[in-house]
Design a protein around this motif. Structure first.
Motif, short mmCIF file in Angstrom:
data_model
loop_
_atom_site.label_atom_id
_atom_site.label_comp_id
_atom_site.label_asym_id
_atom_site.label_seq_id
_atom_site.Cartn_x
_atom_site.Cartn_y
_atom_site.Cartn_z
N GLY A 120 14.15 -8.09 -10.90
CA GLY A 120 13.44 -8.91 -11.07
C GLY A 120 13.26 -9.47 -10.32
N ALA A 121 12.36 -11.31 -11.20
CA ALA A 121 12.23 -12.52 -10.92
C ALA A 121 13.08 -12.62 -12.38
N SER A 122 13.43 -14.01 -12.27
CA SER A 122 14.57 -14.60 -13.02
C SER A 122 13.44 -15.39 -14.49
N PHE A 123 13.85 -15.60 -15.28
CA PHE A 123 12.45 -16.00 -16.74
C PHE A 123 13.56 -16.26 -17.82
N VAL A 124 12.15 -17.38 -18.68
CA VAL A 124 12.97 -17.43 -19.39
C VAL A 124 12.15 -17.10 -20.42
N GLN A 125 13.06 -16.36 -21.25
CA GLN A 125 12.91 -15.25 -22.71
C GLN A 125 12.69 -16.28 -23.69
N LEU A 126 11.11 -16.21 -24.07
CA LEU A 126 10.91 -16.39 -25.73
C LEU A 126 10.66 -15.81 -26.73
N ARG A 127 11.53 -15.94 -28.01
CA ARG A 127 11.23 -15.17 -29.11
C ARG A 127 12.22 -13.68 -28.53
N PRO A 128 13.32 -13.70 -28.21
CA PRO A 128 13.47 -12.59 -28.08
C PRO A 128 13.30 -10.90 -29.25
N ASP A 129 13.43 -11.58 -30.00
CA ASP A 129 13.33 -10.90 -31.03
C ASP A 129 12.09 -10.30 -31.32
N ALA A 130 11.00 -11.21 -30.16
CA ALA A 130 9.66 -10.38 -30.69
C ALA A 130 9.63 -9.32 -30.26
N PRO A 131 8.25 -8.39 -31.11
CA PRO A 131 8.06 -6.62 -30.67
C PRO A 131 7.57 -6.40 -29.17
N ARG A 132 6.89 -7.74 -28.45
CA ARG A 132 6.39 -8.25 -27.13
C ARG A 132 6.77 -9.04 -26.06
N ASP A 133 6.58 -8.71 -25.28
CA ASP A 133 6.85 -9.84 -24.27
C ASP A 133 6.49 -11.07 -24.37
N ASP A 134 7.71 -12.04 -23.84
CA ASP A 134 7.12 -13.63 -24.80
C ASP A 134 8.11 -14.44 -23.83
N GLU A 135 7.53 -14.22 -22.65
CA GLU A 135 8.86 -15.10 -21.69
C GLU A 135 7.29 -16.18 -20.26
N PHE A 136 8.57 -16.95 -19.36
CA PHE A 136 7.66 -18.00 -18.81
C PHE A 136 8.36 -17.79 -17.70
N HIS A 137 7.54 -18.11 -16.48
CA HIS A 137 7.92 -18.05 -15.05
C HIS A 137 8.03 -18.68 -14.18
N LEU A 138 9.89 -19.11 -13.83
CA LEU A 138 9.27 -20.37 -13.05
C LEU A 138 9.29 -20.48 -11.56
N THR A 139 7.42 -20.33 -10.97
CA THR A 139 8.23 -20.47 -9.21
C THR A 139 8.72 -21.79 -8.60
N ARG A 140 9.35 -21.43 -7.58
CA ARG A 140 9.86 -22.50 -6.88
C ARG A 140 9.51 -22.88 -5.50
N THR A 141 8.05 -23.95 -5.15
CA THR A 141 7.72 -23.99 -3.31
C THR A 141 9.10 -25.04 -3.32
N THR A 142 9.24 -24.84 -2.40
CA THR A 142 10.19 -26.40 -0.77
C THR A 142 9.74 -25.81 0.72
N ASP A 143 9.36 -27.12 0.56
CA ASP A 143 8.22 -27.37 2.11
C ASP A 143 7.45 -25.99 2.68
N GLY A 144 6.63 -25.95 1.88
CA GLY A 144 5.45 -25.44 1.48
C GLY A 144 5.97 -23.92 1.30
N ARG A 145 7.03 -23.63 0.67
CA ARG A 145 7.84 -21.88 1.30
C ARG A 145 7.98 -21.63 -0.77
N THR A 146 7.24 -20.75 -0.82
CA THR A 146 7.70 -20.05 -2.58
C THR A 146 9.01 -19.35 -2.71
N ARG A 147 9.67 -19.59 -2.97
CA ARG A 147 10.78 -18.85 -3.38
C ARG A 147 10.90 -17.77 -4.00
#
Length: 108
Positions: free
Chosen positions: A39-66
């Protein structure tokens, strides 16, 4: 302020407040380019949390989302995740060095 100017106590305190307000660490970069997580790369916050706690970064370059694995985005995610641990340590080191310098100054 230019980056070659000394960091003022006010600036250092502002950085410290921002770090203190962020989600507690450690943060972990989960990177598709290295881990093949399917899937997509992301930063996992609180790796020991019982539920997902993460954020995803979207990069858009020259109008195109990678999408998919992207080494440049992963390098940025590595930096962001490490900053959660690095910034408080750097603040502490700056304060320690300033105190040592102050103690080494002759009284007068």
């Amino acid at each position: 302020m230019p980056s070659d100017e000394p960091l003022s106590e006010e600036e250092l305190s502002a950085i410290e407040r921002r770090a203190g307000a962020a989600t507690p660490g450690p943060w972990v970069a989960r990177l598709e380019t290295r881990q093949g997580i399917g899937g997509a790369s992301f930063v996992q916050l609180r790796p020991d949390a019982p539920r997902d706690d993460e954020f995803h970064l979207t990069r858009t370059t020259d109008g195109r989302t990678r999408t998919g694995p992207d080494p440049a985005t992963d390098a940025d995610l590595d930096f962001i995740a490490a900053a959660r641990q690095d910034v408080p340590r750097l603040i502490a080191e700056v304060r320690r060095l300033r105190e040592a310098l102050e103690r080494a100054q002759p009284a007068g």
